[in-house]
Motif scaffolding. Structure first.
Motif, mmCIF file in Angstrom:
data_model
loop_
_atom_site.group_PDB
_atom_site.id
_atom_site.type_symbol
_atom_site.label_atom_id
_atom_site.label_comp_id
_atom_site.label_asym_id
_atom_site.label_seq_id
_atom_site.Cartn_x
_atom_site.Cartn_y
_atom_site.Cartn_z
ATOM 1 N N GLY A 189 -3.562 -9.541 1.552
ATOM 2 C CA GLY A 189 -3.620 -8.576 2.648
ATOM 3 C C GLY A 189 -2.751 -7.368 2.374
ATOM 4 N N GLU A 190 -1.907 -7.005 3.322
ATOM 5 C CA GLU A 190 -1.074 -5.812 3.181
ATOM 6 C C GLU A 190 -0.043 -5.938 2.063
ATOM 7 N N ARG A 191 0.243 -7.145 1.651
ATOM 8 C CA ARG A 191 1.209 -7.325 0.553
ATOM 9 C C ARG A 191 0.655 -6.840 -0.782
ATOM 10 N N SER A 192 -0.662 -6.601 -0.857
ATOM 11 C CA SER A 192 -1.237 -6.060 -2.089
ATOM 12 C C SER A 192 -0.993 -4.556 -2.218
ATOM 13 N N ILE A 193 -0.576 -3.930 -1.119
ATOM 14 C CA ILE A 193 -0.277 -2.493 -1.138
ATOM 15 C C ILE A 193 0.995 -2.253 -1.957
ATOM 16 N N GLY A 194 0.970 -1.181 -2.744
ATOM 17 C CA GLY A 194 2.140 -0.848 -3.558
ATOM 18 C C GLY A 194 2.061 -1.340 -4.983
ATOM 19 N N HIS A 195 0.959 -2.001 -5.331
ATOM 20 C CA HIS A 195 0.781 -2.518 -6.688
ATOM 21 C C HIS A 195 -0.447 -1.876 -7.335
ATOM 22 N N GLN A 196 -0.297 -1.454 -8.578
ATOM 23 C CA GLN A 196 -1.412 -0.860 -9.317
ATOM 24 C C GLN A 196 -2.376 -1.954 -9.753
ATOM 25 N N ASP A 197 -3.657 -1.705 -9.570
ATOM 26 C CA ASP A 197 -4.652 -2.718 -9.897
ATOM 27 C C ASP A 197 -4.756 -2.906 -11.410
#
Length: 219
Positions: A189-197
Motif C-alpha cells: 500500500g502506501e509503504r511502497s511510496i518513496g521507493h524506485q521501481d
C-alpha cells in the motif's frame, strides 16, 4: 553479414547483438543495485534474476543477423531462467516485439517504433497493468513515445534512442512517489511510496544499453 553501421536511420543485426550483450554486462554490473531496490518492496531477487537471465540470453543467442530470431531467443531464455513476474513480462515484451521482425537483418525507425509498441502492449496485457502503476511500463512507455517523436524529426537513430533512454530514466525516477498497484509491492500500500521501481530501473538500463550500442556502432 549485415553492415554493422548501415544507415543513420536503421538498426542492424550486429547492433542488436551488441545491444543484447551490452545489456547483459550492464545488468551484471547493477545486480546488487537492482536487488537493493527490490529489497523493501519485492522479493530481493530482481538483480540476481535479471543477471542470471541475461547470462542465459547471451549463451543461447543464435548465430547470424536475423533480428527477430535474436529477440525471440532473448524472450525464450528470459521466460525459462528469470523468476517472479520479471521473466514472463520481459519474455512477453521481447516475444511480442520480435514477431514482425523475423527474417529481417536491418530494421527501419518505423519498424523499431512498432517493436516498442508491440512490446509494450504485450506487457500491458500480460501484467494487466498500465502507465502510472509503478511498473516497468513507466519507463518503457515514455521511451517509446520519445523515440517516435525524435525519429519523426530527422530520422536519426542514435539521437532517437538517446532520447528514448533519457525518457526512460525520467519515467523510472517518476516511480519513486507512486504507490504500487501491481505485484508484490502493491501489498505494501502506501509503504511502497518513496521507493524506485526495480522493473522500471532494469528497463531503463536495457534501453540505455541499446542507445550506447547503436551510438558506438554509428561512430
Amino acid at each position: 553479414m549485415a553492415d554493422a553501421r548501415a544507415g543513420a536511420g536503421t538498426v542492424t543485426g550486429p547492433m542488436v547483438r551488441a545491444w543484447i550483450e551490452k545489456s547483459a554486462e550492464v545488468l551484471a554490473e547493477n545486480r546488487k543495485y537492482l536487488t537493493e531496490l527490490d529489497s523493501p518492496i519485492g522479493d530481493s531477487d530482481h538483480g540476481n534474476n535479471m543477471d542470471r537471465g541475461y547470462k542465459a540470453v547471451v549463451e543461447k543467442l543464435p548465430e547470424g543477423d536475423d533480428i527477430g530470431a535474436m529477440l525471440k531467443s532473448v524472450a525464450m531464455s528470459l521466460i525459462s531462467k528469470v523468476g517472479g513476474a520479471a521473466g514472463p513480462l520481459y519474455g512477453t515484451m521481447f516475444l511480442d516485439g520480435s514477431k514482425p521482425l523475423i527474417g529481417k537483418t536491418v530494421v527501419s525507425g518505423e519498424e523499431l517504433a512498432q517493436f516498442f509498441a508491440d512490446a509494450i502492449n504485450g506487457v500491458k496485457k500480460r501484467g494487466r497493468s498500465d502507465v502510472g502503476m509503478k511498473t516497468m511500463l513507466d519507463a518503457l512507455a515514455p521511451a517509446s513515445d520519445a523515440f517516435r517523436a525524435e525519429f519523426a524529426k530527422d530520422g536519426d537513430m542514435p539521437a532517437s534512442l538517446k532520447a528514448a533512454a533519457a525518457a526512460a530514466k525520467q519515467g523510472m525516477e517518476a516511480t519513486i512517489p507512486m504507490q504500487a498497484q501491481r505485484g508484490r509491492a502493491s501489498y505494501l500500500g502506501e509503504r511502497s511510496i518513496g521507493h524506485q521501481d526495480p522493473g522500471a530501473t532494469s528497463s531503463y538500463l536495457i534501453l540505455q544499453a541499446f542507445s550506447d550500442a547503436v551510438e558506438e556502432a554509428a561512430k
